[in-house]
Design a protein around this motif. Structure first.
Motif, PDB file in Angstrom:
ATOM      1  N   GLY A 163       0.493  -1.420   0.495  1.00 28.54           N
ATOM      2  CA  GLY A 163       0.292   0.059  -0.382  1.00 28.54           C
ATOM      3  C   GLY A 163       0.914   1.085  -0.289  1.00 28.54           C
ATOM      4  O   GLY A 163       0.740   2.132  -1.030  1.00 28.54           O
ATOM      5  N   VAL A 164       2.274   1.503   0.229  1.00 34.77           N
ATOM      6  CA  VAL A 164       2.666   2.473   1.024  1.00 34.77           C
ATOM      7  C   VAL A 164       3.576   3.006   0.105  1.00 34.77           C
ATOM      8  O   VAL A 164       3.636   3.726  -1.187  1.00 34.77           O
ATOM      9  CB  VAL A 164       3.326   1.966   2.659  1.00 34.77           C
ATOM     10  CG1 VAL A 164       4.732   3.621   2.369  1.00 34.77           C
ATOM     11  CG2 VAL A 164       2.917   2.307   3.320  1.00 34.77           C
ATOM     12  N   PHE A 165       4.163   1.823  -1.159  1.00 32.73           N
ATOM     13  CA  PHE A 165       4.328   2.083  -2.015  1.00 32.73           C
ATOM     14  C   PHE A 165       3.821   1.933  -3.266  1.00 32.73           C
ATOM     15  O   PHE A 165       4.466   3.138  -4.139  1.00 32.73           O
ATOM     16  CB  PHE A 165       5.587   1.187  -2.485  1.00 32.73           C
ATOM     17  CG  PHE A 165       7.381   1.247  -1.579  1.00 32.73           C
ATOM     18  CD1 PHE A 165       8.363   1.571  -2.315  1.00 32.73           C
ATOM     19  CD2 PHE A 165       7.244   1.213   0.136  1.00 32.73           C
ATOM     20  CE1 PHE A 165       9.071   1.876  -1.759  1.00 32.73           C
ATOM     21  CE2 PHE A 165       8.371   1.117   0.208  1.00 32.73           C
ATOM     22  CZ  PHE A 165       9.331   2.579  -0.728  1.00 32.73           C
ATOM     23  N   ALA A 166       2.699   1.429  -3.361  1.00 30.69           N
ATOM     24  CA  ALA A 166       2.157   2.136  -4.547  1.00 30.69           C
ATOM     25  C   ALA A 166       1.177   3.350  -4.567  1.00 30.69           C
ATOM     26  O   ALA A 166       1.548   4.084  -5.447  1.00 30.69           O
ATOM     27  CB  ALA A 166       1.026   0.727  -4.304  1.00 30.69           C
ATOM     28  N   ALA A 167       1.446   3.951  -3.019  1.00 33.07           N
ATOM     29  CA  ALA A 167       0.909   5.712  -2.966  1.00 33.07           C
ATOM     30  C   ALA A 167       2.397   5.927  -3.510  1.00 33.07           C
ATOM     31  O   ALA A 167       2.286   7.733  -3.918  1.00 33.07           O
ATOM     32  CB  ALA A 167       0.353   5.153  -1.554  1.00 33.07           C
ATOM     33  N   LEU A 168       3.176   5.972  -2.401  1.00 34.22           N
ATOM     34  CA  LEU A 168       4.356   6.809  -3.481  1.00 34.22           C
ATOM     35  C   LEU A 168       4.788   5.922  -4.701  1.00 34.22           C
ATOM     36  O   LEU A 168       5.394   7.542  -5.026  1.00 34.22           O
ATOM     37  CB  LEU A 168       5.524   6.313  -1.861  1.00 34.22           C
ATOM     38  CG  LEU A 168       5.767   5.706  -0.890  1.00 34.22           C
ATOM     39  CD1 LEU A 168       7.387   5.177  -0.482  1.00 34.22           C
ATOM     40  CD2 LEU A 168       6.201   8.008  -0.209  1.00 34.22           C
ATOM     41  N   GLY A 169       4.621   5.434  -5.241  1.00 30.38           N
ATOM     42  CA  GLY A 169       4.592   5.936  -7.013  1.00 30.38           C
ATOM     43  C   GLY A 169       4.009   6.674  -7.734  1.00 30.38           C
ATOM     44  O   GLY A 169       4.351   7.414  -8.276  1.00 30.38           O
ATOM     45  N   PHE A 170       3.076   6.657  -6.539  1.00 32.84           N
ATOM     46  CA  PHE A 170       2.111   7.748  -7.485  1.00 32.84           C
ATOM     47  C   PHE A 170       2.112   9.220  -7.638  1.00 32.84           C
ATOM     48  O   PHE A 170       2.533   9.903  -8.128  1.00 32.84           O
ATOM     49  CB  PHE A 170       0.838   7.433  -7.126  1.00 32.84           C
ATOM     50  CG  PHE A 170      -0.071   9.060  -6.638  1.00 32.84           C
ATOM     51  CD1 PHE A 170      -0.541   8.876  -8.491  1.00 32.84           C
ATOM     52  CD2 PHE A 170      -0.750   9.441  -6.097  1.00 32.84           C
ATOM     53  CE1 PHE A 170      -1.675  10.088  -8.462  1.00 32.84           C
ATOM     54  CE2 PHE A 170      -1.694  10.297  -6.266  1.00 32.84           C
ATOM     55  CZ  PHE A 170      -1.923  10.890  -7.353  1.00 32.84           C
ATOM     56  N   MET A 171       3.195   9.376  -6.263  1.00 34.24           N
ATOM     57  CA  MET A 171       3.405  10.829  -5.887  1.00 34.24           C
ATOM     58  C   MET A 171       4.778  11.211  -6.749  1.00 34.24           C
ATOM     59  O   MET A 171       4.466  12.174  -6.943  1.00 34.24           O
ATOM     60  CB  MET A 171       3.517  10.587  -4.239  1.00 34.24           C
ATOM     61  CG  MET A 171       4.575  11.463  -3.566  1.00 34.24           C
ATOM     62  SD  MET A 171       4.740  11.362  -1.894  1.00 34.24           S
ATOM     63  CE  MET A 171       5.268  13.211  -1.893  1.00 34.24           C
ATOM     64  N   ALA A 172       5.573   9.709  -6.971  1.00 33.25           N
ATOM     65  CA  ALA A 172       6.587  10.472  -7.548  1.00 33.25           C
ATOM     66  C   ALA A 172       6.226  10.811  -9.065  1.00 33.25           C
ATOM     67  O   ALA A 172       6.734  11.444  -9.259  1.00 33.25           O
ATOM     68  CB  ALA A 172       7.402   8.853  -7.563  1.00 33.25           C
ATOM     69  N   GLN A 173       5.760   9.834  -9.289  1.00 34.61           N
ATOM     70  CA  GLN A 173       5.213   9.947 -10.648  1.00 34.61           C
ATOM     71  C   GLN A 173       4.111  11.967 -11.080  1.00 34.61           C
ATOM     72  O   GLN A 173       4.708  11.778 -11.453  1.00 34.61           O
ATOM     73  CB  GLN A 173       4.005   9.257 -11.570  1.00 34.61           C
ATOM     74  CG  GLN A 173       3.571   8.665 -12.403  1.00 34.61           C
ATOM     75  CD  GLN A 173       2.510   8.220 -13.597  1.00 34.61           C
ATOM     76  OE1 GLN A 173       3.284   6.492 -13.337  1.00 34.61           O
ATOM     77  NE2 GLN A 173       1.234   8.522 -14.000  1.00 34.61           N
ATOM     78  N   SER A 174       3.065  11.769 -10.475  1.00 32.94           N
ATOM     79  CA  SER A 174       2.688  13.153 -10.384  1.00 32.94           C
ATOM     80  C   SER A 174       3.418  14.209 -10.164  1.00 32.94           C
ATOM     81  O   SER A 174       2.656  15.001 -10.667  1.00 32.94           O
ATOM     82  CB  SER A 174       1.716  13.053  -9.113  1.00 32.94           C
ATOM     83  OG  SER A 174       1.771  13.610  -7.989  1.00 32.94           O
ATOM     84  N   GLN A 175       4.653  14.470  -9.233  1.00 26.37           N
ATOM     85  CA  GLN A 175       5.503  15.145  -9.079  1.00 26.37           C
ATOM     86  C   GLN A 175       6.657  14.826  -9.947  1.00 26.37           C
ATOM     87  O   GLN A 175       7.499  15.764  -9.924  1.00 26.37           O
ATOM     88  CB  GLN A 175       5.559  15.503  -7.831  1.00 26.37           C
ATOM     89  CG  GLN A 175       4.456  15.339  -6.819  1.00 26.37           C
ATOM     90  CD  GLN A 175       5.417  15.318  -5.466  1.00 26.37           C
ATOM     91  OE1 GLN A 175       6.374  15.642  -5.213  1.00 26.37           O
ATOM     92  NE2 GLN A 175       4.012  15.966  -4.260  1.00 26.37           N
ATOM     93  N   GLY A 176       6.685  14.077 -10.911  1.00 24.77           N
ATOM     94  CA  GLY A 176       7.954  13.976 -11.488  1.00 24.77           C
ATOM     95  C   GLY A 176       9.719  13.743 -10.899  1.00 24.77           C
ATOM     96  O   GLY A 176      10.237  14.200 -11.372  1.00 24.77           O
ATOM     97  N   LEU A 177       9.203  12.850  -9.907  1.00 22.03           N
ATOM     98  CA  LEU A 177      10.551  12.421  -8.908  1.00 22.03           C
ATOM     99  C   LEU A 177      10.851  11.386  -9.116  1.00 22.03           C
ATOM    100  O   LEU A 177      10.140  10.274  -9.573  1.00 22.03           O
ATOM    101  CB  LEU A 177       9.900  12.914  -7.621  1.00 22.03           C
ATOM    102  CG  LEU A 177       9.647  14.448  -7.757  1.00 22.03           C
ATOM    103  CD1 LEU A 177       9.477  14.677  -6.377  1.00 22.03           C
ATOM    104  CD2 LEU A 177      10.941  15.412  -7.906  1.00 22.03           C
ATOM    105  N   SER A 178      12.177  11.221  -8.902  1.00 22.82           N
ATOM    106  CA  SER A 178      12.235   9.252  -8.768  1.00 22.82           C
ATOM    107  C   SER A 178      11.838   9.178  -7.302  1.00 22.82           C
ATOM    108  O   SER A 178      11.552   9.503  -6.864  1.00 22.82           O
ATOM    109  CB  SER A 178      13.550   8.992  -8.764  1.00 22.82           C
ATOM    110  OG  SER A 178      14.007   9.737  -7.426  1.00 22.82           O
TER     111      SER A 178
END
Length: 508
Positions: free
Chosen positions: A273-288
């Motif tokens: 759950g945490v890393f799926a959400a972090l992956g979304f955050m990274a993509q939406s902000q253009g970060l790794s």
């Protein structure tokens, strides 16, 4: 007939044990630890640590509590009168943890309300530290009480003490039978929503992608043992106390396996759950992924609110689910932590359970107000670091050495566990507890002491988080040291006659 309180069923005990093990650390510590120590490859040392330390220690503590039928101090006293202090040391650690753990649950309760309209705004870090916690004082200063933390803290203690007042069967067991299934359902909803977000696969790939080159790093194995040790509620009196409430016919070994794998299963679910959400955050902000990964307070109260802000829909619903899951995980752990000193005080001084709840729980609630002040986060941070690193880990090492090496209790404890369990313990259990666990824990403690002492004496202001020496000494070392000293002091006092310390009926 035994007068001691009992769980109504073995299932009720397992729910309570799993509820104690599943806490805030499962959600905000495990995902980051796994990612930083090899991703998917970390599960190899993690599983090895679970089977060679986690479950063997659970079996040992379940056997001690079930065999000697008492709180941790009373069980150790009945095992050998010279080691009662060990039980009180563990109880003191649990008491200290309860004073600040309750405050983190209060934060989660507040954030459940903030989730309704994302009250934290766009700058979630500034909101947490400046607007909510009002952290405007230096280390060692309390400042004034923060109402936004104090009021939910009162609610947390009212719920916790209310459950404890109702006793083991009607309070602890019933609460866990409600909270644990609810927690699992809520977190499953979080995971389902998280894995359907854009970028979720990127996050999951980062979490599960194995880096086998790190397997040879001793630090990774130490991290695995540390995660298992801290996440299973081992060595601070909980599992000894809970197992003392088991019916006489209870499968100890099987219960330990269920508890261990249940806890690890939830940690894996949390990681997804945490890393799926972090992956979304990274993509939406253009970060790794590297740039958004966090653990602890930062993950829960800074990063996740940012993620919730970015949700394409149902922001409030996801936010409420996440922070309510923190509240539920925290409450089940706080209940178990508090039960350790309530049971111990009741037996030692021969007072009723309600008086012990009022005294022990009430004192912890009053002391927790310190962490609801403007400087509360700093006190919490340093106390948590030292009580965990030099309290829980150290007492765990001492517990194994005392029980296994000095008292030579493995044979009688194995005989007891085998007598009531379907799974019989073999040589592996003795090797794990007699050799592997003490060596690994000893290595961990040596490394921690060396690291902190080198920091403190070799570099100016090189303490943990750069805190000044006086704050580290009275907020950290003194707190951890107090727990040990308290154990020796209170062990000197004789047991109240009501404890019947020498006339208990051993389960056989």
């Amino acid at each position: 007939m035994e007068n001691r309180s009992q769980f109504g069923s073995r299932a009720g005990f397992i729910m309570a044990a799993v509820g104690s093990a599943i806490g805030l650390g499962n959600i905000w510590r495990f995902p980051a630890v796994a990612y930083e120590n090899g991703g998917g490859a970390f599960f190899i040392p993690y599983l090895f640590a679970l089977l060679t330390a986690g479950i063997p220690l659970l079996i040992m503590e379940f056997s001690i509590g079930h065999k000697y039928r008492g709180s941790a101090p009373l069980s150790y006293f009945r095992m050998n009168k010279k080691v009662e202090w060990l039980g009180w040391w563990q109880v003191a650690i649990a008491f200290i943890i309860s004073t600040y753990y309750s405050v983190i649950i209060a934060w989660a309760l507040s954030y459940s309300v903030f989730s309704v309209n994302q009250s934290w705004g766009s700058n979630t870090e500034s909101f947490l530290f400046n607007d909510y916690l009002k952290l405007t004082v230096d280390p060692g200063q309390t400042g004034s009480i923060v109402p936004g933390v104090f009021i939910p803290l009162l609610i947390v203690w009212a719920v916790t003490l209310g459950i404890l007042f109702r006793g083991v069967k009607k309070g602890i067991e019933v609460a866990n039978k409600i909270f644990i299934p609810l927690l699992v359902v809520i977190f499953l909803l979080i995971v389902i929503r998280a894995v359907t977000l854009p970028g979720a696969l990127t996050g999951l790939d980062a979490f599960f992608k194995p880096d086998f080159s790190l397997i040879a790093d001793p630090g990774v194995w130490v991290a695995a043992y540390g995660q298992i040790f801290f996440s299973l509620s081992i060595a601070f009196a909980i599992m000894v106390t809970y197992s003392s409430y088991l019916p006489k016919k209870a499968d100890i070994t099987n219960s330990a396996f269920i508890t261990g794998f249940g806890n690890s299963g939830f940690e894996l679910l949390a990681g997804i759950g945490v890393f799926a959400a972090l992956g979304f955050m990274a993509q939406s902000q253009g970060l790794s992924i590297d740039e958004v990964v966090a653990g602890g307070v930062g993950l829960a109260f800074v990063v996740f609110p940012e993620i919730i802000n970015s949700f394409p829909a149902f922001n409030a619903f996801f936010g409420i689910l996440f922070f309510v899951s923190l509240v539920l995980a925290g409450l089940t752990s706080l209940i178990s932590i508090s039960e350790t000193y309530i049971a111990a005080v009741s037996e030692k001084f021969g007072i009723s359970r309600n008086k012990a709840v009022l005294f022990g729980g009430g004192l912890s609630a009053v002391l927790s107000i310190l962490f609801a002040t403007q400087g509360g986060l700093l006190f919490l941070d340093v106390a948590d670091y030292f009580i965990n690193q030099f309290g829980v880990a150290f007492v765990g090492l001492v517990e194994v050495i005392v029980v296994v090496w000095f008292l030579r209790q493995l044979n009688p404890l194995q005989a007891h566990a085998d007598n009531v369990s379907d799974i019989r313990l073999g040589l592996w259990w003795k090797i794990c507890l007699g050799v592997i666990t003490p060596i690994v824990l000893g290595f961990m403690m040596f490394g921690l002491f060396k690291m902190n002492l080198m920091k403190q004496f070799d570099t100016p202001n090189g303490n943990y988080e750069g805190y000044p020496d006086y704050f580290i000494n009275f907020g950290g070392w003194a707190v951890a040291g107090f727990a040990l000293i308290f154990g020796f002091i209170i062990a000197v006092k004789r047991w109240h006659s009501k404890a019947n310390v020498d006339s208990y009926k051993e389960v056989s």
